[in-house]
Design an enzyme around this catalytic site. Structure first.
Site, mmCIF file in Angstrom:
data_model
loop_
_atom_site.group_PDB
_atom_site.id
_atom_site.type_symbol
_atom_site.label_atom_id
_atom_site.label_comp_id
_atom_site.label_asym_id
_atom_site.label_seq_id
_atom_site.Cartn_x
_atom_site.Cartn_y
_atom_site.Cartn_z
ATOM 1 N N LYS A 190 3.196 34.896 -54.738
ATOM 2 C CA LYS A 190 3.759 35.250 -53.145
ATOM 3 C C LYS A 190 3.139 34.492 -52.266
ATOM 4 O O LYS A 190 1.997 34.423 -52.100
ATOM 5 C CB LYS A 190 3.734 36.688 -52.683
ATOM 6 C CG LYS A 190 4.663 37.581 -53.560
ATOM 7 C CD LYS A 190 6.072 37.195 -53.194
ATOM 8 C CE LYS A 190 7.104 38.047 -53.605
ATOM 9 N NZ LYS A 190 8.429 37.582 -53.561
ATOM 10 N N LYS A 226 6.450 24.624 -51.236
ATOM 11 C CA LYS A 226 6.503 25.528 -50.492
ATOM 12 C C LYS A 226 5.515 25.821 -49.423
ATOM 13 O O LYS A 226 5.350 25.719 -48.284
ATOM 14 C CB LYS A 226 7.007 26.971 -51.226
ATOM 15 C CG LYS A 226 7.643 27.879 -50.237
ATOM 16 C CD LYS A 226 8.291 28.880 -51.019
ATOM 17 C CE LYS A 226 8.814 30.067 -50.360
ATOM 18 N NZ LYS A 226 9.076 31.183 -51.199
ATOM 19 N N CYS A 384 -41.434 42.352 -56.519
ATOM 20 C CA CYS A 384 -41.890 43.029 -55.312
ATOM 21 C C CYS A 384 -41.998 44.580 -55.354
ATOM 22 O O CYS A 384 -43.065 44.926 -55.989
ATOM 23 C CB CYS A 384 -40.812 42.710 -54.212
ATOM 24 S SG CYS A 384 -41.390 42.624 -52.337
ATOM 25 N N GLU A 408 -46.394 53.502 -48.251
ATOM 26 C CA GLU A 408 -44.792 53.457 -47.831
ATOM 27 C C GLU A 408 -44.202 54.615 -48.233
ATOM 28 O O GLU A 408 -43.337 55.317 -47.269
ATOM 29 C CB GLU A 408 -44.152 52.247 -48.461
ATOM 30 C CG GLU A 408 -42.766 52.183 -48.028
ATOM 31 C CD GLU A 408 -41.924 51.069 -48.481
ATOM 32 O OE1 GLU A 408 -42.442 50.147 -49.705
ATOM 33 O OE2 GLU A 408 -40.680 50.618 -48.210
ATOM 34 N N HIS A 510 -40.463 37.002 -54.518
ATOM 35 C CA HIS A 510 -39.092 36.869 -55.028
ATOM 36 C C HIS A 510 -38.880 35.612 -55.689
ATOM 37 O O HIS A 510 -38.018 34.786 -55.234
ATOM 38 C CB HIS A 510 -38.092 37.300 -53.780
ATOM 39 C CG HIS A 510 -38.141 38.478 -53.341
ATOM 40 N ND1 HIS A 510 -37.423 39.603 -53.839
ATOM 41 C CD2 HIS A 510 -38.939 38.835 -52.272
ATOM 42 C CE1 HIS A 510 -37.654 40.510 -53.112
ATOM 43 N NE2 HIS A 510 -38.606 40.416 -52.284
ATOM 44 N N GLU A 512 -36.550 35.240 -57.951
ATOM 45 C CA GLU A 512 -35.168 34.862 -58.097
ATOM 46 C C GLU A 512 -34.393 34.070 -57.018
ATOM 47 O O GLU A 512 -33.433 33.456 -57.326
ATOM 48 C CB GLU A 512 -34.335 36.204 -58.207
ATOM 49 C CG GLU A 512 -34.329 37.174 -56.759
ATOM 50 C CD GLU A 512 -35.452 37.888 -56.529
ATOM 51 O OE1 GLU A 512 -36.598 37.742 -57.108
ATOM 52 O OE2 GLU A 512 -35.385 38.811 -55.635
HETATM 53 N N1 GLN Z 1 -40.825 47.866 -49.693
HETATM 54 C C1 GLN Z 1 -41.937 47.126 -50.290
HETATM 55 C C2 GLN Z 1 -42.648 46.381 -49.025
HETATM 56 O O1 GLN Z 1 -42.176 46.238 -47.997
HETATM 57 C C3 GLN Z 1 -41.189 45.836 -51.201
HETATM 58 C C4 GLN Z 1 -40.420 45.046 -50.314
HETATM 59 C C5 GLN Z 1 -39.486 44.451 -51.414
HETATM 60 O O2 GLN Z 1 -39.311 44.837 -52.521
HETATM 61 N N2 GLN Z 1 -38.794 43.342 -50.763
HETATM 62 O O3 GLN Z 1 -43.847 46.024 -49.276
#
Ligand code: GLN
Length: 539
Positions: A190, A226, A384, A408, A510, A512
């Site tokens: 469509k 179209k 992390c 934390e 990180h 990744e």
């Molecule tokens: N909460 C954890 C910190 O602030 C890890 C943070 C995270 O995994 N990006 O250190």
């Protein structure tokens, strides 16, 4: 004056059509023809950046080298192009208003009424130009978030209209991405939603130069005609974007549709050369013809929304391909790992990854996962918060520090093995205040990390407030959890490894975020290798 050329990518009909992937694929083709290209994302929401958004709302928060918390589409841009993005590559309505309102308070507009047009639109245009004016890029692609017709997108669309008028048709083009749905009951594709969407855009004063149509089935010449007729376009400006097996096929599909050639023609740029895509095709070949297979358990608390761990999933695709190994990911809700059957659930995997995250929910389940990986000698990768969990687990179960924790999760713990960084303690503001961006790290020679990287000097991106509490360093080292990566300036522990284990690596950063198609991340490559080795175990 900027000599860069600008391409705007807007979307219509519905969100989630993949503007980011189309932008990245086009950028890839132009780059492969020898142009330097960057992509920026303009998002219509009022948060100054996505850093304060829950991953369930907006998926992962992608962090750049220069410490910006940005939209996950920037991850696609980097993975496709292999070129780092920066603070300037992601702009939100919030950021625009913040700048304008701050200037208003400083008296920059004294005597004037500050308005959406021209003040907000001028600020948007200034940001459109920023990367183009840096002189680093021949072409700047700007993706406008959301859909045409959304109330909040209006100032952006108006700014695009003005920008095109000011810069001229040969310097600025717009590509509109729409959906051509297939109605099963009618057995037909469509075109009406696309027609309406183009009309909507035209009412804002923008005639798209090219249409990219997402579809499940090939568009027949009649359908293309179209759509072209009702969109006021040549038929060859209607580009089909058929569903692909992997997002990494899209550059080749776009090449087949000649999207890059049409763009260059409209911008009066030379074709230069056939796109050089040998390395890309090599990657795709390996990705599609794996010779082995592993299954990894990804333990996280946002697993219901896969976009929350986008970069991790993509990093596994890159690392799998170099190893010619298909990496399956089983997404496991960490809260579920509190039940008695945690061992049965996850000891079957070839590798266990504990994901990044914030807050208490699911923390104890992650600790259980680490314990199983450590004791059963299953390859383990902690990222992390995942690394922090591995430290807490080790403290509790090897060093016998009862109730050891990260402050934390438990500010009263007798063993604060993970504690808030000194510099973080005085911070009260939320957005953009974590330890963010790239920091150097020195690796211990012969560590698993150093072997994976093939060097002892690295730089990785961070996003956290808590850290390994260095007062416990000696105790951990003696018991077999070794800090193998240290920040040379601050002494912060960035990597821990458990000895006498096939592959147990926890990283505070990180990795990744830096994995790309052409440079898969060494730690993901190493982890997949270890999982592959482990998968050959006798059962
Ligand atoms: N909460 C954890 C910190 O602030 C890890 C943070 C995270 O995994 N990006 O250190």
């Amino acid at each position: 004056m900027s000599s860069a050329k600008y391409i705007f990518v807007t979307g219509g009909v519905t969100s989630s059509l993949g503007k980011g992937i189309i932008s990245a694929s086009l950028a890839k083709l132009l780059q492969a023809r020898g142009y330097s290209v960057t992509i920026q994302k303009f998002d219509p929401y009022i948060n100054v950046d996505p850093g304060t958004l829950n991953p369930y709302e907006h998926g992962e928060c992608y962090v750049t080298d220069d410490g910006a918390e940005t939209d996950l589409d920037l991850g696609h841009y980097e993975r496709f192009l292999g070129v780092p993005t920066s603070q300037a590559n992601n702009v939100t309505t919030g950021k625009i208003y913040y700048t304008v309102i701050t200037r208003e308070r400083e008296g920059a507009f004294l005597g004037k009424t500050v308005q959406v047009v021209p003040h907000i639109t001028d600020e948007i245009k200034k940001n459109f130009r920023k990367l183009g004016e840096s002189g680093q890029f021949d072409i700047v692609i700007t993706e406008i978030g959301g859909c045409v017709g959304d109330i909040e997108a209006l100032p952006f669309i108006e700014a695009v209209r003005q920008f095109k008028w000011e810069m001229g048709d040969n310097n600025v083009i717009t590509i509109h991405l729409t959906l051509v749905p297939y109605l099963k009951s009618a057995g037909e594709l469509k075109t009406k939603p696309t027609q309406h969407s183009v009309r909507n855009l035209s009412e804002s004063g923008i005639q798209p130069d090219l249409l990219v149509c997402r579809t499940e089935y090939h568009l027949s010449p009649e359908i293309r005609k179209k759509i072209a007729l009702f969109s006021n376009l040549q038929q060859n400006c209607v580009i089909e974007s058929i569903d692909a097996e992997t997002i990494y096929d899209v550059p080749l599909l776009m090449k087949k549709e000649k999207l890059d050639i049409r763009v260059l023609q409209k911008l009066k740029l030379e074709e230069r050369q056939e796109p050089q895509l040998d390395a890309w095709k090599d990657f795709l070949g390996k990705l599609k013809n794996p010779t082995s297979e592993v299954t990894i358990a990804l333990i996280g608390k946002y697993v219901e929304l896969k976009d929350a761990y986008k970069s991790i999933a993509e990093a596994f695709i890159h690392a799998g391909a170099v190893n010619e190994c298909k990496v399956n990911i089983d997404w496991i809700q960490s809260e579920k790992l509190l039940e008695d059957n945690a061992y049965e659930r996850i000891s079957i995997y070839d590798g266990i990854l504990v994901a990044p995250g914030f807050g208490e929910r699911g923390f104890e389940g992650k600790i259980n996962a680490v314990r199983i990986a450590r004791e059963s000698k299953i390859p383990f990768f902690g990222i992390c918060l995942g690394m922090q969990c591995s430290v807490v687990e080790f403290a509790r179960n090897v060093l016998n520090m009862n109730d050891a924790a990260s402050t934390e999760m438990n500010s009263e713990t007798p063993f604060p093995v993970i504690d808030m960084m000194e510099e973080q303690k005085k911070i009260t503001q939320k957005g953009g205040t974590m330890r963010l961006g790239a920091f150097p790290c020195e690796l211990q020679k012969d560590s698993k990390a150093a072997i994976a990287y093939g060097t002892t000097q690295i730089s990785e991106r961070h996003r956290h407030r808590y850290e390994f509490n260095s007062t416990y360093k000696e105790q951990f080292t003696k018991a077999g959890m070794i800090p193998t990566g240290i920040n040379p300036d601050s002494g912060l522990v960035e990597i821990v490894e458990v000895q006498n284990h096939p592959w147990f690596v926890g990283v505070q950063f990180h990795p990744e975020l830096k994995s790309t198609v052409q440079t898969p991340h060494p730690l993901f490559v190493g982890f997949v290798k270890a999982a592959l080795e482990y998968s050959k175990r006798e059962s």
